[in-house]
Design an enzyme around this catalytic site. Structure first.
Site, short mmCIF file in Angstrom:
data_model
loop_
_atom_site.label_atom_id
_atom_site.label_comp_id
_atom_site.label_asym_id
_atom_site.label_seq_id
_atom_site.Cartn_x
_atom_site.Cartn_y
_atom_site.Cartn_z
N THR A 177 57.15 103.89 -32.87
CA THR A 177 57.49 104.19 -34.26
C THR A 177 58.97 104.53 -34.40
OG1 THR A 177 55.30 104.95 -34.74
CG2 THR A 177 57.03 105.96 -36.02
N ARG A 199 42.56 101.89 -39.67
CA ARG A 199 43.02 103.21 -39.19
C ARG A 199 44.45 103.48 -39.68
NH1 ARG A 199 47.66 104.87 -36.07
NH2 ARG A 199 47.13 106.77 -34.96
N VAL A 200 44.69 104.67 -40.15
CA VAL A 200 46.03 105.08 -40.57
C VAL A 200 46.40 106.33 -39.77
CG1 VAL A 200 47.43 105.90 -42.50
CG2 VAL A 200 45.70 104.14 -42.89
N GLY A 201 47.61 106.33 -39.25
CA GLY A 201 48.07 107.49 -38.47
C GLY A 201 48.84 108.49 -39.31
N ASP A 202 49.68 109.24 -38.65
CA ASP A 202 50.42 110.32 -39.33
C ASP A 202 51.66 109.83 -40.09
OD1 ASP A 202 51.46 109.65 -36.72
OD2 ASP A 202 52.89 111.29 -37.00
N THR A 260 56.75 111.09 -33.98
CA THR A 260 56.21 109.91 -33.31
C THR A 260 55.25 110.36 -32.23
OG1 THR A 260 56.67 107.99 -31.93
CG2 THR A 260 58.24 109.81 -31.75
N GLY A 261 54.16 109.62 -32.09
CA GLY A 261 53.19 109.99 -31.05
C GLY A 261 51.79 109.65 -31.51
N1 ASP Z 1 52.44 108.08 -34.87
C1 ASP Z 1 52.12 106.67 -34.96
C2 ASP Z 1 50.68 106.50 -35.31
O1 ASP Z 1 49.85 107.23 -34.80
C3 ASP Z 1 52.39 105.94 -33.70
C4 ASP Z 1 53.76 106.13 -33.15
O2 ASP Z 1 54.36 107.18 -33.28
O3 ASP Z 1 54.26 105.15 -32.54
O4 ASP Z 1 50.37 105.59 -36.04
#
Ligand code: ASP
Length: 334
Positions: A200, A228-231, A250-251
């Protein structure tokens, strides 16, 4: 790591290109140079906006464009593949002084998802739009739309196949349906871990009026399903800015949502009177205790910057008011 704005030239722009299993021993000189050059280009693009007296939002946008247009990062052009071999991208932006925010989730045809997030912030009465509705809105706002073939790449497709093979292998062998691994570095695991690394991108800028803005853009996680949706598009989880501080994360997104990470940094500063360094250290400690891998970048109103992470590396860099650029990839000392 934290750098005090008082001790030196204040920092005006900080970026990340993802945290994860990024080890020097797995990196070729060419690959390292390519990442460094792109991070530098991104910082220069944002710094040019700030130097021209533009807003922190413009600086974040210009910075993130460079990384979204590069196949090196998991955002825009380099977005990872979903289980259905498509791309579903998420992005968000927040402006500190008036707490305006915008986000898009699960978009597949927007060349630069950060532009759509900014359009939502500036031109709609909403904060978050999703899927085809977000695309329709973006198109009306003249945000650049591309054919989904623009996001296709052999490298990312191979990555998907490796992740799928690996996850199937784990399902077959021990019934672990979370697709998680113990991190042991045998040859089989290395590719999987590398492929899962979080690429990210994010930026936080401080403009000449003293206003902060933070933005984040991502393709999410390889092999994701069920939309699915992340943060990253969630204000408060992956991105946050107020008058005091701007944060981009990121993570492993699920953990960042559960700990409301970006807002937690701001809340600890506002309510517990912590310094930037104390607040970010506390938040990453909580993440680590819970098992949430990743990192964040944070910049406060005085130009202090903090870039903590609990993975082996995070692509990151910052530029000071006088234009001095620093880029780092690995843990300190590596
Ligand atoms: N945080 C992002 C997610 O979970 C992934 C990432 O940081 O690369 O969608």
């Amino acid at each position: 790591m934290s750098i005090s704005g008082q001790a030196q030239d204040k920092v005006v722009l900080v970026i990340h290109g993802g945290a994860g299993t990024i080890l020097k021993k797995n990196m070729s000189d060419e690959k390292e140079a390519a990442y460094e050059a792109k991070l530098r280009e991104a910082l220069e693009a944002g710094y040019a906006e700030l130097s021209a007296g533009k807003t922190s939002v413009k600086a974040v946008q210009a910075t993130i464009h460079v990384m979204e247009d590069s196949p090196l990062f998991n955002a825009g052009k380099g977005a990872v593949y979903t289980n259905a071999e498509t791309q579903e991208m998420d992005a968000s932006i927040m402006r500190g002084h008036d707490k305006e925010a915008g986000a898009v989730a699960g978009v597949s045809t927007i060349k630069n998802p950060i532009d759509a997030a900014i359009a939502v912030m500036e031109k709609s009465e909403h904060v978050m739009l999703a899927g085809t509705g977000a695309e329709e809105f973006a198109e009306k706002q003249r945000v650049t739309i591309v054919d989904s073939s623009y996001f296709k790449s052999e490298v990312r497709l191979k990555q998907l196949k490796r992740v799928q093979d690996h996850e199937n292998a784990v399902l077959d062998h021990d019934g672990d349906d979370r697709g998680e691994f113990d991190g042991s570095e045998n040859e089989f695991n290395i590719d999987y871990i590398e492929d899962k690394k979080f690429g990210t991108v994010g930026a936080v800028a401080l403009d000449s009026s003293g206003n902060l803005a933070a933005g984040t853009s991502t393709g999410g996680m390889t092999n994701k399903r069920y939309h699915r949706v992340g943060d990253s598009p969630i204000i408060g989880a992956g991105t946050y800015a107020n008058e005091l501080v701007g944060v981009s994360c990121t993570g492993h997104g699920e953990y960042f949502i559960r700990n409301v990470v970006a807002y937690d940094v701001a809340a600890l500063m506002e309510y517990a009177d912590m310094t930037l360094e104390e607040a970010t250290a506390k938040v990453i400690e909580k993440q680590t205790e819970m098992g949430g891998k990743g990192g964040l970048i944070a910049l406060d109103k005085d130009g202090n910057v903090s870039l903590p992470f609990n993975t082996s590396g995070m692509y990151r860099g910052w530029v000071t008011e006088s234009g001095e650029i620093t880029i780092e990839i690995y843990e300190a000392g590596e």
